[in-house]
Write an enzyme that holds these catalytic residues in place. Structure first.
Site, PDB file in Angstrom:
ATOM      1  N   ASN A   1     -10.563  -3.099  -6.387  1.00 46.97           N
ATOM      2  CA  ASN A   1      -9.758  -2.118  -7.139  1.00 46.97           C
ATOM      3  C   ASN A   1     -10.378  -1.715  -8.486  1.00 46.97           C
ATOM      4  O   ASN A   1      -9.979  -0.715  -9.083  1.00 46.97           O
ATOM      5  CB  ASN A   1      -8.320  -2.620  -7.361  1.00 46.97           C
TER       6      ASN A   1
ATOM      7  N   ASP B   1       0.839  -1.205   0.000  1.00 47.55           N
ATOM      8  CA  ASP B   1       0.000   0.000   0.000  1.00 47.55           C
ATOM      9  C   ASP B   1       0.875   1.257   0.000  1.00 47.55           C
ATOM     10  O   ASP B   1       1.983   1.253   0.542  1.00 47.55           O
ATOM     11  CB  ASP B   1      -0.900  -0.030   1.248  1.00 47.55           C
TER      12      ASP B   1
HETATM   13  C1  FPP Z   1      -2.064   0.151  -3.312  1.00 46.32           C
HETATM   14  O1  FPP Z   1      -1.543   1.456  -3.266  1.00 46.32           O
HETATM   15  C2  FPP Z   1      -1.478  -0.569  -4.426  1.00 46.32           C
HETATM   16  C3  FPP Z   1      -2.168  -1.164  -5.430  1.00 46.32           C
HETATM   17  C4  FPP Z   1      -3.625  -1.185  -5.509  1.00 46.32           C
HETATM   18  C5  FPP Z   1      -1.459  -1.825  -6.537  1.00 46.32           C
HETATM   19  C6  FPP Z   1      -0.252  -2.554  -6.123  1.00 46.32           C
HETATM   20  C7  FPP Z   1       0.537  -2.936  -7.305  1.00 46.32           C
HETATM   21  C8  FPP Z   1       1.874  -2.907  -7.346  1.00 46.32           C
HETATM   22  C9  FPP Z   1       2.717  -2.552  -6.189  1.00 46.32           C
HETATM   23  C10 FPP Z   1       2.586  -3.326  -8.545  1.00 46.32           C
HETATM   24  C11 FPP Z   1       2.283  -4.754  -8.818  1.00 46.32           C
HETATM   25  C12 FPP Z   1       3.211  -5.356  -9.723  1.00 46.32           C
HETATM   26  C13 FPP Z   1       2.927  -6.428 -10.472  1.00 46.32           C
HETATM   27  C14 FPP Z   1       4.024  -7.090 -11.137  1.00 46.32           C
HETATM   28  C15 FPP Z   1       1.570  -6.950 -10.692  1.00 46.32           C
HETATM   29  P1  FPP Z   1      -2.540   2.664  -3.448  1.00 46.32           P
HETATM   30  O2  FPP Z   1      -2.621   2.988  -4.888  1.00 46.32           O
HETATM   31  O3  FPP Z   1      -3.854   2.350  -2.815  1.00 46.32           O
HETATM   32  O4  FPP Z   1      -1.800   3.797  -2.651  1.00 46.32           O
HETATM   33  P2  FPP Z   1      -2.477   4.973  -1.821  1.00 46.32           P
HETATM   34  O5  FPP Z   1      -3.229   4.324  -0.694  1.00 46.32           O
HETATM   35  O6  FPP Z   1      -1.304   5.781  -1.345  1.00 46.32           O
HETATM   36  O7  FPP Z   1      -3.353   5.724  -2.765  1.00 46.32           O
END
Ligand code: FPP
Length: 254
Positions: free
Chosen positions: A75, A27
């Site tokens: 998501n 996250d």
């Molecule tokens: C949450 O951070 C993250 C995600 C929903 C996506 C996670 C994906 C990756 C780390 C890359 C994955 C890689 C592969 C190879 C599939 P957020 O966007 O919710 O962050 P925030 O809470 O700060 O907005």
């Protein structure tokens, strides 16, 4: 007096007590980007680089299963452009990282409702599974279009069908039968995480592995996922090694 055990970076890991299964809620990508006045997808791109670093570090430490929450069933609610980018990440990741996975003897596994993903995403994921099928070291297990409540509903339907068809008696439904019907069943004895890490300071589970984390140690860190390093993973494991896991029993030799 009860004193919290201090963890510092000079302490070394006990390599004989590395958690078999580490699961991570990655996250903070969006906030990492916002802090730099970049679009959110720049955070996901950087987050993908962190996945590479942590995969290698976990494998080198002797972790057997690394489960990463890459895309949840919730998501899909994100803006279309962000969802499209997240769907393109497996392709970007595997297109140049598979040789390193093979060099590290890491095999790829995916759990989630894959058939709902764009065809191209399904294709690259299945190819990565195939390309790494001979590796028998760590399993890199991506949760993609995964939601634990959905997983539990699907497992319940499967078990109900077995009962209805006469292949299973209601009285025989137990933890093992239920675990076997979950998406982690292929992980066998390592299906349940020993350690669950969540980055970015949020302290919730967000529909991740609800059944499987019954006895997992939970570790929350303020670090945002793109900033998470091999040393951050070691620190989490060191903290794990200082915890007393009793699984509902009592501590022995006391
Ligand atoms: C949450 O951070 C993250 C995600 C929903 C996506 C996670 C994906 C990756 C780390 C890359 C994955 C890689 C592969 C190879 C599939 P957020 O966007 O919710 O962050 P925030 O809470 O700060 O907005």
């Amino acid at each position: 007096m009860f004193r919290k055990k201090e963890i510092n970076d000079e302490q070394t890991l006990d390599l004989s007590r590395i958690p078999n299964h580490v699961a991570i809620i990655m996250d903070g990508n969006g906030r990492w980007a916002q802090k730099r006045h970049l679009p959110r997808i720049a955070g996901h791109k950087r987050g993908m680089e962190t996945v590479k670093t942590i995969t290698k570090a976990a494998s080198q430490l002797g972790v057997k299963v690394l489960t990463l929450y890459a895309f949840s069933t919730e998501n899909w609610k994100r803006p279309e452009q962000e969802v499209n980018y997240l769907m393109s990440l497996p392709g970007k990741f595997f297109s140049n990282f598979v040789p390193e996975l093979v060099a590290n003897n890491v095999s790829v596994n995916v759990m989630g409702e894959l058939d709902q993903l764009p065809e191209e995403t399904q294709k690259v994921v299945l190819k990565a599974i195939d390309d790494t099928a001979d590796c028998d070291g760590m399993i890199l297990n991506f949760a993609l279009n995964y939601g634990s409540r959905r997983e539990i509903i699907l497992a319940t339907k499967q078990i109900a069908n077995e009962v209805q068809s006469g292949n299973l008696a209601t009285d025989d439904i137990d933890s093992a039968v239920f675990s076997n019907a979950l998406m982690t069943s292929s992980l066998g004895e390592d299906a349940d995480p020993d350690l669950l890490i969540r980055t970015s300071g949020e302290q919730r589970i967000s529909n991740f592995l609800l059944w499987q984390i019954a006895y997992s140690e939970l570790y929350f860190t303020d670090e945002l996922w793109p900033d998470f390093k091999a040393s951050s993973l070691k620190r989490a494991i060191l903290t794990f090694q200082h915890r007393d896991r009793r699984f509902g029993g009592i501590k022995q030799n006391k």
